[in-house]
Enzyme design. Sequence first.
Site, PDB file in Angstrom:
ATOM      1  N   TYR A 137     -12.163  -3.183  -3.275  1.00 16.80           N
ATOM      2  CA  TYR A 137     -12.852  -3.290  -2.077  1.00 16.80           C
ATOM      3  C   TYR A 137     -14.138  -3.172  -2.124  1.00 16.80           C
ATOM      4  CZ  TYR A 137      -8.021  -2.664   0.086  1.00 16.80           C
ATOM      5  OH  TYR A 137      -6.891  -3.120   0.630  1.00 16.80           O
ATOM      6  N   ASN A 187      -1.938   0.214   7.244  1.00 20.48           N
ATOM      7  CA  ASN A 187      -1.457  -1.265   7.380  1.00 20.48           C
ATOM      8  C   ASN A 187      -0.644  -2.241   6.714  1.00 20.48           C
ATOM      9  OD1 ASN A 187      -3.370  -2.028   5.692  1.00 20.48           O
ATOM     10  ND2 ASN A 187      -4.772  -3.017   7.340  1.00 20.48           N
ATOM     11  N   GLU A 199      -8.052 -11.777  -7.912  1.00 19.14           N
ATOM     12  CA  GLU A 199      -7.200 -10.499  -7.712  1.00 19.14           C
ATOM     13  C   GLU A 199      -6.115 -10.432  -8.688  1.00 19.14           C
ATOM     14  OE1 GLU A 199      -6.711 -10.327  -3.485  1.00 19.14           O
ATOM     15  OE2 GLU A 199      -8.873  -9.460  -3.220  1.00 19.14           O
ATOM     16  N   HIS A 233      -1.732  -5.647   1.761  1.00 20.55           N
ATOM     17  CA  HIS A 233      -3.128  -6.532   1.271  1.00 20.55           C
ATOM     18  C   HIS A 233      -2.797  -7.872   0.818  1.00 20.55           C
ATOM     19  CE1 HIS A 233      -6.833  -7.897  -0.697  1.00 20.55           C
ATOM     20  NE2 HIS A 233      -6.039  -8.141  -1.758  1.00 20.55           N
ATOM     21  N   LYS A 256       0.809  -1.270   0.109  1.00 22.35           N
ATOM     22  CA  LYS A 256       0.079   0.014  -0.098  1.00 22.35           C
ATOM     23  C   LYS A 256       0.893   1.288   0.099  1.00 22.35           C
ATOM     24  CE  LYS A 256      -3.692  -2.360   2.346  1.00 22.35           C
ATOM     25  NZ  LYS A 256      -4.845  -2.445   3.332  1.00 22.35           N
TER      26      LYS A 256
HETATM   27  P1  GDP Z   1      -7.456  -7.300   5.278  1.00 22.82           P
HETATM   28  O1  GDP Z   1      -7.694  -8.532   4.472  1.00 22.82           O
HETATM   29  O2  GDP Z   1      -6.877  -7.780   6.384  1.00 22.82           O
HETATM   30  O3  GDP Z   1      -6.755  -6.072   4.696  1.00 22.82           O
HETATM   31  O4  GDP Z   1      -8.951  -6.832   5.823  1.00 22.82           O
HETATM   32  P2  GDP Z   1     -10.102  -6.514   4.867  1.00 22.82           P
HETATM   33  O5  GDP Z   1     -10.230  -6.892   3.573  1.00 22.82           O
HETATM   34  O6  GDP Z   1     -11.328  -6.850   5.792  1.00 22.82           O
HETATM   35  O7  GDP Z   1     -10.049  -4.817   5.081  1.00 22.82           O
HETATM   36  C1  GDP Z   1      -9.615  -4.067   4.023  1.00 22.82           C
HETATM   37  C2  GDP Z   1      -8.896  -2.927   4.648  1.00 22.82           C
HETATM   38  O8  GDP Z   1      -9.739  -2.185   5.310  1.00 22.82           O
HETATM   39  C3  GDP Z   1      -7.985  -3.333   5.761  1.00 22.82           C
HETATM   40  O9  GDP Z   1      -6.749  -3.651   5.350  1.00 22.82           O
HETATM   41  C4  GDP Z   1      -7.980  -2.196   6.670  1.00 22.82           C
HETATM   42  O10 GDP Z   1      -7.070  -1.006   6.136  1.00 22.82           O
HETATM   43  C5  GDP Z   1      -9.429  -1.601   6.685  1.00 22.82           C
HETATM   44  N1  GDP Z   1     -10.461  -1.960   7.684  1.00 22.82           N
HETATM   45  C6  GDP Z   1     -10.934  -3.122   7.941  1.00 22.82           C
HETATM   46  N2  GDP Z   1     -11.751  -3.209   8.812  1.00 22.82           N
HETATM   47  C7  GDP Z   1     -11.608  -1.783   9.578  1.00 22.82           C
HETATM   48  C8  GDP Z   1     -12.087  -1.165  10.325  1.00 22.82           C
HETATM   49  O11 GDP Z   1     -12.877  -2.020  11.404  1.00 22.82           O
HETATM   50  N3  GDP Z   1     -11.912   0.187  10.875  1.00 22.82           N
HETATM   51  C9  GDP Z   1     -11.161   0.671   9.941  1.00 22.82           C
HETATM   52  N4  GDP Z   1     -10.895   1.949  10.185  1.00 22.82           N
HETATM   53  N5  GDP Z   1     -10.421   0.028   8.868  1.00 22.82           N
HETATM   54  C10 GDP Z   1     -10.673  -1.142   8.472  1.00 22.82           C
END
Ligand code: GDP
Length: 145
Positions: free
Chosen positions: A49, A112, A126, A115, A9
């Site tokens: 997303y 973070n 993807e 991905h 990222k």
């Molecule tokens: P990943 O697979 O661990 O990246 O998680 P997800 O696909 O569920 O979410 C995509 C991205 O959305 C994550 O990497 C986070 O940056 C963001 N995200 C997910 N859940 C949260 C949340 O509860 N709060 C916030 N602020 N960001 C979130």
Amino acid sequence: MQRTLVLLKPDTVQRSLIGTLVSRFEQKGLKIAGLKMMNMTPALCDEHYSHMTSKPFYPAILSFMTCGPIVAIAIEGHDAVSVVRKMCGLTAESEWVSGTIRGDYARSIDNNLIHSSDSEETAKVEVARFFQDNELFTYTRSLNS
Ligand code: GDP
């Protein structure tokens, strides 16, 4: 042999951690099948997303993911989807563990760093979303993982 998608990222690029994170996958014995720096457009972010667009924090994700270049990597190896996912670490900050990329380097759930695809089916979609066939490479290493 599986392929999975990793996105480094914008914070990885901004913090000069590209090499560090790519090294982790190389040192694990995984193979880089494709790699490129690119800008994530808003349309591509919405598609990638799509499971998050209704969330209240999606505007922050969109703004972050389009604020600077990212690096897309297709990674290949035995059980690559699950291995890479474990190396990246979990989503919630409270579950970050040292030894994972997020546990060692990430600053917050919004920043973070990385991905990775969460299932074999998602990985196929993807990888195809970010790489044309002619951007993916097959080559032999003397000791294959
Ligand atoms: P990943 O697979 O661990 O990246 O998680 P997800 O696909 O569920 O979410 C995509 C991205 O959305 C994550 O990497 C986070 O940056 C963001 N995200 C997910 N859940 C949260 C949340 O509860 N709060 C916030 N602020 N960001 C979130």
